[in-house]
Design a protein around this motif. Structure first.
Motif, short mmCIF file in Angstrom:
data_model
loop_
_atom_site.label_atom_id
_atom_site.label_comp_id
_atom_site.label_asym_id
_atom_site.label_seq_id
_atom_site.Cartn_x
_atom_site.Cartn_y
_atom_site.Cartn_z
N ASN A 380 -33.69 28.12 32.77
CA ASN A 380 -32.39 27.51 32.57
C ASN A 380 -31.37 28.63 32.44
O ASN A 380 -31.26 29.27 31.40
CB ASN A 380 -32.39 26.62 31.32
CG ASN A 380 -31.09 25.86 31.14
OD1 ASN A 380 -30.05 26.26 31.67
ND2 ASN A 380 -31.13 24.76 30.40
N ASN A 381 -30.62 28.88 33.52
CA ASN A 381 -29.66 29.99 33.54
C ASN A 381 -28.29 29.60 32.99
O ASN A 381 -27.35 30.40 33.04
CB ASN A 381 -29.51 30.52 34.97
CG ASN A 381 -30.77 31.21 35.45
OD1 ASN A 381 -31.56 31.70 34.65
ND2 ASN A 381 -30.96 31.23 36.76
N ASN A 382 -28.18 28.38 32.45
CA ASN A 382 -26.91 27.94 31.89
C ASN A 382 -26.84 28.11 30.37
O ASN A 382 -25.84 27.77 29.75
CB ASN A 382 -26.67 26.46 32.24
CG ASN A 382 -26.53 26.24 33.73
OD1 ASN A 382 -25.84 27.01 34.41
ND2 ASN A 382 -27.19 25.22 34.25
N LEU A 383 -27.89 28.62 29.79
CA LEU A 383 -27.90 28.85 28.34
C LEU A 383 -27.16 30.13 28.01
O LEU A 383 -27.04 31.02 28.85
CB LEU A 383 -29.35 28.94 27.85
CG LEU A 383 -30.20 27.67 28.03
CD1 LEU A 383 -31.67 27.97 27.74
CD2 LEU A 383 -29.69 26.55 27.15
N PRO A 384 -26.65 30.27 26.78
CA PRO A 384 -25.95 31.50 26.39
C PRO A 384 -26.84 32.73 26.57
O PRO A 384 -28.06 32.68 26.35
CB PRO A 384 -25.63 31.28 24.91
CG PRO A 384 -25.58 29.79 24.75
CD PRO A 384 -26.62 29.27 25.70
N MET A 385 -26.24 33.84 26.97
CA MET A 385 -27.01 35.06 27.22
C MET A 385 -27.41 35.78 25.94
O MET A 385 -28.36 36.56 25.93
CB MET A 385 -26.22 36.02 28.12
CG MET A 385 -26.11 35.54 29.56
SD MET A 385 -25.23 36.70 30.62
CE MET A 385 -26.39 38.08 30.66
N THR A 386 -26.69 35.55 24.86
CA THR A 386 -27.03 36.17 23.58
C THR A 386 -27.32 35.07 22.56
O THR A 386 -27.06 33.88 22.80
CB THR A 386 -25.89 37.05 23.04
OG1 THR A 386 -24.83 36.22 22.56
CG2 THR A 386 -25.37 37.98 24.12
N ARG A 387 -27.82 35.47 21.39
CA ARG A 387 -28.13 34.51 20.34
C ARG A 387 -26.98 34.34 19.35
O ARG A 387 -27.15 33.76 18.28
CB ARG A 387 -29.39 34.94 19.61
CG ARG A 387 -30.63 34.88 20.49
CD ARG A 387 -31.89 35.24 19.74
NE ARG A 387 -31.92 36.65 19.39
CZ ARG A 387 -32.94 37.25 18.78
NH1 ARG A 387 -33.99 36.54 18.44
NH2 ARG A 387 -32.91 38.53 18.51
N GLU A 388 -25.82 34.86 19.72
CA GLU A 388 -24.67 34.82 18.81
C GLU A 388 -24.32 33.37 18.42
O GLU A 388 -23.93 33.09 17.29
CB GLU A 388 -23.46 35.48 19.49
CG GLU A 388 -22.24 35.57 18.61
CD GLU A 388 -21.05 36.21 19.33
OE1 GLU A 388 -19.98 36.34 18.68
OE2 GLU A 388 -21.20 36.57 20.52
N TYR A 389 -24.48 32.43 19.37
CA TYR A 389 -24.11 31.04 19.11
C TYR A 389 -24.93 30.43 17.97
O TYR A 389 -24.51 29.46 17.33
CB TYR A 389 -24.28 30.21 20.37
CG TYR A 389 -25.71 29.89 20.75
CD1 TYR A 389 -26.32 28.69 20.38
CD2 TYR A 389 -26.48 30.81 21.49
CE1 TYR A 389 -27.63 28.42 20.73
CE2 TYR A 389 -27.79 30.54 21.82
CZ TYR A 389 -28.36 29.34 21.45
OH TYR A 389 -29.66 29.07 21.77
N MET A 390 -26.10 30.98 17.69
CA MET A 390 -26.96 30.44 16.62
C MET A 390 -26.41 30.73 15.23
O MET A 390 -26.80 30.09 14.26
CB MET A 390 -28.37 31.03 16.72
CG MET A 390 -29.09 30.73 18.02
SD MET A 390 -30.75 31.49 17.99
CE MET A 390 -31.29 31.17 19.67
N TYR A 391 -25.51 31.70 15.13
CA TYR A 391 -25.07 32.18 13.82
C TYR A 391 -23.58 32.00 13.58
O TYR A 391 -23.05 32.47 12.58
CB TYR A 391 -25.47 33.65 13.64
CG TYR A 391 -26.97 33.84 13.71
CD1 TYR A 391 -27.75 33.62 12.58
CD2 TYR A 391 -27.59 34.19 14.90
CE1 TYR A 391 -29.13 33.77 12.64
CE2 TYR A 391 -28.97 34.33 14.98
CZ TYR A 391 -29.73 34.12 13.83
OH TYR A 391 -31.10 34.25 13.89
N LYS A 392 -22.90 31.31 14.50
CA LYS A 392 -21.47 31.07 14.32
C LYS A 392 -21.24 30.04 13.24
O LYS A 392 -21.97 29.08 13.12
CB LYS A 392 -20.85 30.59 15.65
CG LYS A 392 -20.68 31.71 16.66
CD LYS A 392 -20.03 31.17 17.92
CE LYS A 392 -19.83 32.26 18.97
NZ LYS A 392 -19.26 31.75 20.22
#
Length: 392
Positions: A380-392
């Protein structure tokens, strides 16, 4: 008597790296270990040599439950020290076939799950928090309340799943529904929870109505093995604290059923108690707390996931978070012991206290771990490239 006492003194040499006092049934008291004793154990009756060599934990646990062993000192400290010597514990698996050789059939596993989770919602309400989450919380700092830490856990998982309005979410082993309720309220996803527990099913049904979420959520009494033929399909799947009940022979079957209902490119978050190596588990825990329960190793789950072309996006250990969670549960249990006594006898109370404190010590010592693994089915190439979204 003297023969059993002399054997026990020899057996205690396995524990001479920790320090405590031990009083025998005849009044003799000895000091074990090189340092200042941290606790005191009183043996009111002999522990048989054969039993100790068959299973150290089962023999000690049953003796404590029956009142033949008394403990003086902080319960967590006691088990935290004893479990530093867990490699010296004896377990004869062949002699414990009734405990370790159980069936993994659908009927048997429903009975095993019910034996633990259908004790009664009123009992769990006494020592869980208002979320009714019976799994590892997520402490952002040591001063957080259990409720806040459980909400952190729920939100941490929901962020990892990268949810948005209209997506579909399946919770395998949904408990009392706290995670799905938050998913529906915050992200407006359509969710289904499945459980084998009648008590959890009833309460989750009630909560859906109380929260006016009938258009978003549903719950079914359903075994994971029924998913493959269900015709259902989901964008996201989550399973929290359920894999431990599946049994080693069925890990592949579990993934097969998850795979059957997860859409291509969908995310699957698996949250489970893990072991460093494959093990059949502890005899006392399996006999009295989680019949049929087996803790998967991290590596065997990763290996099976690859067979289904699942890519690992994230893996996080929450070992120390579970220690803190269990200590909160144990304190709540102790603080409300009078309420518990209205429901259960002293043997059950001693059993449950030993369960909560010994498990906290097991996590603290790394005997067991807790992992959250985030998988994606295929690419799935539409997912965020980093894990930053998990910690916002």
């Amino acid at each position: 008597m003297d023969i059993e006492k002399n054997f026990f003194k020899t057996f205690l040499k396995n524990f001479d790296e920790i320090s405590f006092r031990l009083k025998f049934w005849d009044g003799e008291e000895i000091k074990v270990g090189p340092d200042e004793p941290k606790f005191r154990i009183i043996l009111k009756a002999p522990l048989k040599k054969k039993d100790l060599l068959t299973s150290t934990s089962l023999t000690f646990g049953e003796a404590y439950m029956n009142g033949d062993v008394e403990i003086e000192g902080d319960m967590f400290t006691v088990f935290n020290e004893l479990l530093k010597c867990i490699d010296k514990f004896s377990t004869n698996f062949k002699s414990l076939n009734k405990i370790f050789g159980g069936s993994t059939s659908m009927k048997k596993q429903k009975e095993e799950v019910s034996s633990h989770y259908d004790i009664g919602n009123d009992f769990y309400k006494i020592w869980l928090d208002d979320t009714l989450c019976y799994s590892c919380a997520y402490f952002k700092n040591e001063n957080e309340s259990l409720y806040d830490a459980q909400m952190n856990k729920i939100n941490h998982i929901l962020k990892k799943l990268n949810l948005s309005e209209g997506l579909t979410l399946l919770d395998i082993g949904c408990g009392w529904g706290g995670l799905l309720i938050e998913a529906a309220k915050q992200y407006k996803v359509k969710g289904l929870g499945i459980t084998l527990s009648e008590e959890q099913y009833k309460r989750f049904k009630e909560r859906i109505k109380e929260e006016n979420l009938e258009d978003f959520l549903d719950v079914k009494l359903m075994d994971y093995r029924e998913l493959k033929k269900s015709g259902l399909s989901f964008d996201r799947i989550v399973s929290v604290g359920m894999l431990e009940h599946v049994g080693r022979p069925n890990y592949d079957l579990f993934f097969e059923n998850v795979n059957a209902v997860l859409k291509q490119g969908g995310l699957f978050l698996l949250h489970y108690i893990s072991g460093l190596k494959e093990s059949e588990g502890d005899a006392w825990i399996k006999k009295y707390i989680f019949p049929g329960g087996v803790i998967p190793s991290f590596r065997e789950i990763i290996e099976i996931s690859a067979d289904y072309n699942y890519h690992t996006l994230d893996a996080e250990s929450l070992r120390l978070h579970y220690k803190e969670t269990l200590l909160h549960w144990a304190k709540n249990f102790d603080d409300n012991i009078d309420e518990v006594r209205k429901m259960f006898d002293e043997k059950f109370i001693r059993m449950w206290r030993m369960y909560l404190y010994s498990c906290a010590a097991s996590f603290n010592n790394g005997v067991i771990d807790l992992h959250q693994i985030l998988f994606v089915k295929g690419v799935n190439n539409n997912l965020p490239m980093t894990r930053e979204y998990m910690y916002k």
